[in-house]
Write a protein that holds these residues in place. Structure first.
Motif, PDB file in Angstrom:
ATOM      1  N   ILE A  70     107.271  97.537 -67.745  1.00 38.79           N
ATOM      2  CA  ILE A  70     107.387  96.833 -66.459  1.00 38.79           C
ATOM      3  C   ILE A  70     107.720  95.372 -66.755  1.00 38.79           C
ATOM      4  CG2 ILE A  70     106.119  96.195 -64.348  1.00 38.79           C
ATOM      5  CD1 ILE A  70     104.249  98.665 -65.170  1.00 38.79           C
ATOM      6  N   ALA A  71     108.669  94.823 -66.000  1.00 42.40           N
ATOM      7  CA  ALA A  71     109.088  93.440 -66.255  1.00 42.40           C
ATOM      8  C   ALA A  71     107.919  92.473 -66.060  1.00 42.40           C
ATOM      9  CB  ALA A  71     110.208  93.074 -65.296  1.00 42.40           C
ATOM     10  N   ALA A  72     107.848  91.492 -66.950  1.00 43.43           N
ATOM     11  CA  ALA A  72     106.758  90.513 -66.873  1.00 43.43           C
ATOM     12  C   ALA A  72     106.947  89.588 -65.678  1.00 43.43           C
ATOM     13  CB  ALA A  72     106.740  89.698 -68.154  1.00 43.43           C
ATOM     14  N   PRO A  73     105.876  89.295 -64.931  1.00 44.24           N
ATOM     15  CA  PRO A  73     106.000  88.318 -63.833  1.00 44.24           C
ATOM     16  C   PRO A  73     106.478  86.966 -64.361  1.00 44.24           C
ATOM     17  CG  PRO A  73     103.870  89.428 -63.783  1.00 44.24           C
ATOM     18  CD  PRO A  73     104.523  89.816 -65.064  1.00 44.24           C
ATOM     19  N   LYS A  74     107.109  86.211 -63.483  1.00 44.31           N
ATOM     20  CA  LYS A  74     107.700  84.941 -63.924  1.00 44.31           C
ATOM     21  C   LYS A  74     106.810  83.743 -63.595  1.00 44.31           C
ATOM     22  CE  LYS A  74     112.343  86.703 -63.104  1.00 44.31           C
ATOM     23  NZ  LYS A  74     113.426  86.726 -62.126  1.00 44.31           N
ATOM     24  N   ALA A 111      93.696  81.456 -68.076  1.00 44.18           N
ATOM     25  CA  ALA A 111      92.817  82.200 -67.152  1.00 44.18           C
ATOM     26  C   ALA A 111      93.482  82.356 -65.790  1.00 44.18           C
ATOM     27  CB  ALA A 111      91.478  81.480 -67.017  1.00 44.18           C
ATOM     28  N   VAL A 112      94.195  81.317 -65.352  1.00 43.83           N
ATOM     29  CA  VAL A 112      94.890  81.407 -64.060  1.00 43.83           C
ATOM     30  C   VAL A 112      95.953  82.515 -64.127  1.00 43.83           C
ATOM     31  CG1 VAL A 112      96.445  80.228 -62.447  1.00 43.83           C
ATOM     32  CG2 VAL A 112      94.481  79.003 -63.409  1.00 43.83           C
ATOM     33  N   TYR A 113      96.757  82.490 -65.180  1.00 47.04           N
ATOM     34  CA  TYR A 113      97.836  83.492 -65.280  1.00 47.04           C
ATOM     35  C   TYR A 113      97.246  84.909 -65.371  1.00 47.04           C
ATOM     36  CZ  TYR A 113     100.341  79.243 -66.737  1.00 47.04           C
ATOM     37  OH  TYR A 113     100.843  77.978 -66.815  1.00 47.04           O
ATOM     38  N   LEU A 114      96.222  85.040 -66.196  1.00 47.60           N
ATOM     39  CA  LEU A 114      95.625  86.365 -66.383  1.00 47.60           C
ATOM     40  C   LEU A 114      95.014  86.860 -65.072  1.00 47.60           C
ATOM     41  CD1 LEU A 114      94.919  88.551 -68.523  1.00 47.60           C
ATOM     42  CD2 LEU A 114      92.737  87.412 -68.831  1.00 47.60           C
ATOM     43  N   GLY A 115      94.311  85.971 -64.382  1.00 44.91           N
ATOM     44  CA  GLY A 115      93.651  86.356 -63.132  1.00 44.91           C
ATOM     45  C   GLY A 115      94.641  86.675 -62.026  1.00 44.91           C
ATOM     46  N   VAL A 116      95.670  85.860 -61.924  1.00 41.47           N
ATOM     47  CA  VAL A 116      96.591  85.993 -60.799  1.00 41.47           C
ATOM     48  C   VAL A 116      97.696  87.020 -61.073  1.00 41.47           C
ATOM     49  CG1 VAL A 116      98.260  84.722 -59.386  1.00 41.47           C
ATOM     50  CG2 VAL A 116      96.116  83.637 -60.032  1.00 41.47           C
ATOM     51  N   LEU A 117      98.205  87.008 -62.305  1.00 43.00           N
ATOM     52  CA  LEU A 117      99.359  87.871 -62.600  1.00 43.00           C
ATOM     53  C   LEU A 117      98.974  89.170 -63.309  1.00 43.00           C
ATOM     54  CD1 LEU A 117     101.718  85.076 -64.009  1.00 43.00           C
ATOM     55  CD2 LEU A 117     101.542  85.870 -61.652  1.00 43.00           C
ATOM     56  N   GLY A 118      97.827  89.174 -63.955  1.00 44.19           N
ATOM     57  CA  GLY A 118      97.441  90.335 -64.762  1.00 44.19           C
ATOM     58  C   GLY A 118      98.364  90.459 -65.961  1.00 44.19           C
ATOM     59  N   ALA A 119      98.120  91.461 -66.786  1.00 44.97           N
ATOM     60  CA  ALA A 119      98.975  91.647 -67.964  1.00 44.97           C
ATOM     61  C   ALA A 119      99.347  93.119 -68.095  1.00 44.97           C
ATOM     62  CB  ALA A 119      98.256  91.127 -69.209  1.00 44.97           C
ATOM     63  N   THR A 120      99.466  93.802 -66.954  1.00 46.40           N
ATOM     64  CA  THR A 120      99.711  95.245 -66.995  1.00 46.40           C
ATOM     65  C   THR A 120     101.081  95.586 -67.583  1.00 46.40           C
ATOM     66  OG1 THR A 120     100.402  95.006 -64.722  1.00 46.40           O
ATOM     67  CG2 THR A 120      98.206  95.922 -65.075  1.00 46.40           C
ATOM     68  N   LYS A 174      91.883  77.648 -54.080  1.00 42.19           N
ATOM     69  CA  LYS A 174      91.766  77.697 -52.621  1.00 42.19           C
ATOM     70  C   LYS A 174      91.170  79.051 -52.221  1.00 42.19           C
ATOM     71  CE  LYS A 174      94.770  75.844 -49.147  1.00 42.19           C
ATOM     72  NZ  LYS A 174      96.150  75.509 -48.906  1.00 42.19           N
ATOM     73  N   ARG A 175      90.173  78.987 -51.346  1.00 44.91           N
ATOM     74  CA  ARG A 175      89.559  80.250 -50.905  1.00 44.91           C
ATOM     75  C   ARG A 175      90.345  80.802 -49.720  1.00 44.91           C
ATOM     76  NH1 ARG A 175      84.113  80.684 -52.802  1.00 44.91           N
ATOM     77  NH2 ARG A 175      83.136  78.653 -53.108  1.00 44.91           N
ATOM     78  N   ASP A 176      90.876  82.010 -49.854  1.00 45.43           N
ATOM     79  CA  ASP A 176      91.496  82.688 -48.707  1.00 45.43           C
ATOM     80  C   ASP A 176      91.507  84.182 -48.957  1.00 45.43           C
ATOM     81  OD1 ASP A 176      93.680  83.128 -50.391  1.00 45.43           O
ATOM     82  OD2 ASP A 176      94.735  81.337 -49.738  1.00 45.43           O
ATOM     83  N   THR A 177      92.228  84.916 -48.136  1.00 47.30           N
ATOM     84  CA  THR A 177      92.161  86.376 -48.214  1.00 47.30           C
ATOM     85  C   THR A 177      92.731  86.943 -49.524  1.00 47.30           C
ATOM     86  OG1 THR A 177      94.226  86.360 -47.000  1.00 47.30           O
ATOM     87  CG2 THR A 177      92.222  86.753 -45.714  1.00 47.30           C
ATOM     88  N   ARG A 178      93.494  86.113 -50.244  1.00 45.48           N
ATOM     89  CA  ARG A 178      94.044  86.612 -51.514  1.00 45.48           C
ATOM     90  C   ARG A 178      92.952  86.761 -52.583  1.00 45.48           C
ATOM     91  NH1 ARG A 178      98.618  82.096 -52.293  1.00 45.48           N
ATOM     92  NH2 ARG A 178      96.845  80.871 -51.532  1.00 45.48           N
ATOM     93  N   GLU A 179      91.822  86.068 -52.343  1.00 44.39           N
ATOM     94  CA  GLU A 179      90.672  86.109 -53.262  1.00 44.39           C
ATOM     95  C   GLU A 179      91.053  85.745 -54.703  1.00 44.39           C
ATOM     96  OE1 GLU A 179      88.430  89.755 -52.517  1.00 44.39           O
ATOM     97  OE2 GLU A 179      87.412  88.557 -50.983  1.00 44.39           O
ATOM     98  N   LEU A 180      91.922  84.743 -54.825  1.00 40.75           N
ATOM     99  CA  LEU A 180      92.323  84.289 -56.164  1.00 40.75           C
ATOM    100  C   LEU A 180      91.126  83.724 -56.918  1.00 40.75           C
ATOM    101  CD1 LEU A 180      95.698  82.453 -55.298  1.00 40.75           C
ATOM    102  CD2 LEU A 180      95.378  84.779 -56.167  1.00 40.75           C
ATOM    103  N   ASP A 181      90.177  83.145 -56.172  1.00 37.97           N
ATOM    104  CA  ASP A 181      88.990  82.568 -56.809  1.00 37.97           C
ATOM    105  C   ASP A 181      88.226  83.625 -57.599  1.00 37.97           C
ATOM    106  OD1 ASP A 181      88.571  83.647 -54.243  1.00 37.97           O
ATOM    107  OD2 ASP A 181      86.684  82.570 -53.976  1.00 37.97           O
ATOM    108  N   LYS A 182      88.052  84.793 -56.997  1.00 33.49           N
ATOM    109  CA  LYS A 182      87.294  85.870 -57.678  1.00 33.49           C
ATOM    110  C   LYS A 182      88.068  86.358 -58.907  1.00 33.49           C
ATOM    111  CE  LYS A 182      84.554  87.377 -53.830  1.00 33.49           C
ATOM    112  NZ  LYS A 182      84.854  87.837 -52.490  1.00 33.49           N
ATOM    113  N   LYS A 183      89.385  86.491 -58.726  1.00 33.24           N
ATOM    114  CA  LYS A 183      90.221  86.995 -59.828  1.00 33.24           C
ATOM    115  C   LYS A 183      90.189  86.031 -61.025  1.00 33.24           C
ATOM    116  CE  LYS A 183      93.328  89.434 -56.731  1.00 33.24           C
ATOM    117  NZ  LYS A 183      94.588  89.393 -56.029  1.00 33.24           N
TER     118      LYS A 183
END
Ligand SMILES: Cc1ncc(COP(=O)(O)O)c(C=O)c1O
Length: 417
Positions: free
Chosen positions: A125-129, A99-108, A257-266
């Protein structure tokens, strides 16, 4: 229970668990209260969504349970709701990491982009590392190994330990991270007995521009008990299973961590609806029960004893000539090199493989798991070592003198021809 077949099998498993010495590092024994919550009517309830935003009716009670679980999770690790978010719905450790990888990195990147000119092949498109520790060095499968979704959808940049000290090689790690610029650096492992230097990990992540994710599955109970440094002041994301040293039901927590990146929502969106449907509310309630138990002062005493017992186990085995990976432990975990570090017995018997060692021990009622050791040359199914942990037997009240006897017994069994 009316189902005689299952009743018998549960009874047999209860007996087996009572009979053996359980040194599986990832197992523990939950309280009767945790079992009560797991076996409750909460299993009947569908609660897709999050508290206050569900897709089904009748959620006024389960909403309270989920909120209480979140509150206790934050309290246990000394966090406040303004700075940290916690998701308590992931079904276990592997889906939590996914869930972390999918939320943060996406799978586009998985989809190839068609080009306007039909004669030109689509671009991928190259996969994120994801930078994660290699499996043989102590990392977990979900830290980017090819056989899991984490390695199929994203690319692993592996790192490991120093060959001589078998302790994390931070210089090498930094060099690799700065060169490869991974989107995420994952630390926190499955078979690494030492304290992780969170300060250095943060510094490496900052130098590489990466998100620092800590998977504290193995050490969560030790962090909660104050006997292992907390990763929270340094990490962006912390995941953990709840069923190892934390002594809860099988489940997972994701702290963000809650900040402007909004990783929590993702990440919330990746858990539901990204990967899961309805949360297992009996499991969420059982996690809440376990978290309350871990908040009690008694749990700190338990965590201290887990550490003392592991140190005793490692020292007693070393005294008898066994090679312990990294020369000891700072945690609940002890890794023995039974192959190269095997002690020849009086009959001249040689090294014992991890598989043979675990089978021999099991015959005598000691349950461990075979495990790769750093730079292992043997195959994963029959590696060079075994992994031992003290969390489960400490729950049963065992102390240093008991672990001295356990070490003696292990030594004797493994030296038998
Ligand atoms: C570090 C680490 N992360 C994740 C997991 C996966 O947890 P689960 O088996 O609940 O999927 C484990 C399991 O052993 C682990 O050791």
């Amino acid at each position: 229970m009316k189902d005689i077949q299952i009743k018998k099998l549960i009874g047999a498993e209860q007996k087996r668990q009572k009979k053996v010495i359980n040194l599986i590092a990832s197992e523990n024994y939950v309280s009767d209260d945790v079992l009560d919550a797991l076996g409750s009517e909460l299993t009947n309830k569908y609660a897709e969504g999050y508290p206050g935003k569900r897709y089904y009716g009748g959620n006024e009670i389960v909403d309270k349970i989920e909120e209480l679980c979140k509150e206790r999770a934050l309290k246990l690790f000394g966090l406040n709701m303004t700075d940290w978010h916690v998701n308590v719905q992931a079904l276990s450790g592997s889906p939590a990491n996914l869930a972390v990888y999918l939320g943060v990195l996406g799978a586009t990147h998985v989809k190839s982009v068609p080009s306007a000119d039909k004669s030109v092949p689509p671009t991928t498109i190259a996969a994120p590392k994801i930078m994660g520790m290699s499996l043989d060095q102590g990392g977990h499968l979900t830290h980017g190994q090819k056989v899991t979704a984490s390695g199929k959808f994203w690319t692993q940049v592996p790192y490991g330990v120093d060959k001589t000290t078998e302790v994390l090689d931070y210089d090498q790690l930094r060099e690799t991270a700065v060169r490869e610029k991974p989107a995420i650096i994952v630390c926190g492992y499955t078979a690494y007995p030492r304290i992780i230097d969170w300060v250095r990990m943060r510094e490496v992540a900052d130098a590489a521009g990466s998100i620092l994710m800590v998977d504290m599955s193995h050490i969560a109970g030790l962090v909660a008990g104050g006997v292992y440094p907390s990763p929270f002041p340094f990490a962006d994301i912390v995941t953990t299973t709840t069923h190892k040293t934390l002594r809860g039901p099988r489940a997972a927590l994701i702290f963000v961590k809650r900040d402007t990146r909004e990783l929590d929502k993702k990440i919330d969106k990746a858990v539901f609806p990204g990967l899961q449907g309805g949360p297992h509310m009996n499991q969420v309630a059982a996690v809440a029960v376990a978290l309350r138990e871990a908040i009690q002062p008694k749990f700190k005493k338990y965590a201290r004893q887990v550490i003392k017992n592991a140190a005793t186990l490692a020292n007693e085995l070393m005294k008898r000539g066994w090679r312990i990976i990294s020369n000891g432990t700072d945690s609940h975990l002890v890794l023995i090199d039974t192959w190269q570090g095997g002690v020849k017995n009086s009959l001249g018997a040689g090294a014992v493989s991890g598989k043979d060692a675990s089978e021999k021990l099991e015959k005598d009622g000691i349950i461990v798991n075979k495990n790769a050791i750093p730079f292992d040359t043997r195959p994963p199914f029959d590696p060079s070592g075994i992994r031992l942990g003290t969390a489960a037997e400490t729950t049963r009240g065992k102390k240093e003198r008991d672990f001295k006897k356990i070490a003696e017994k292990i030594d004797k069994i493994l030296k038998e021809a």
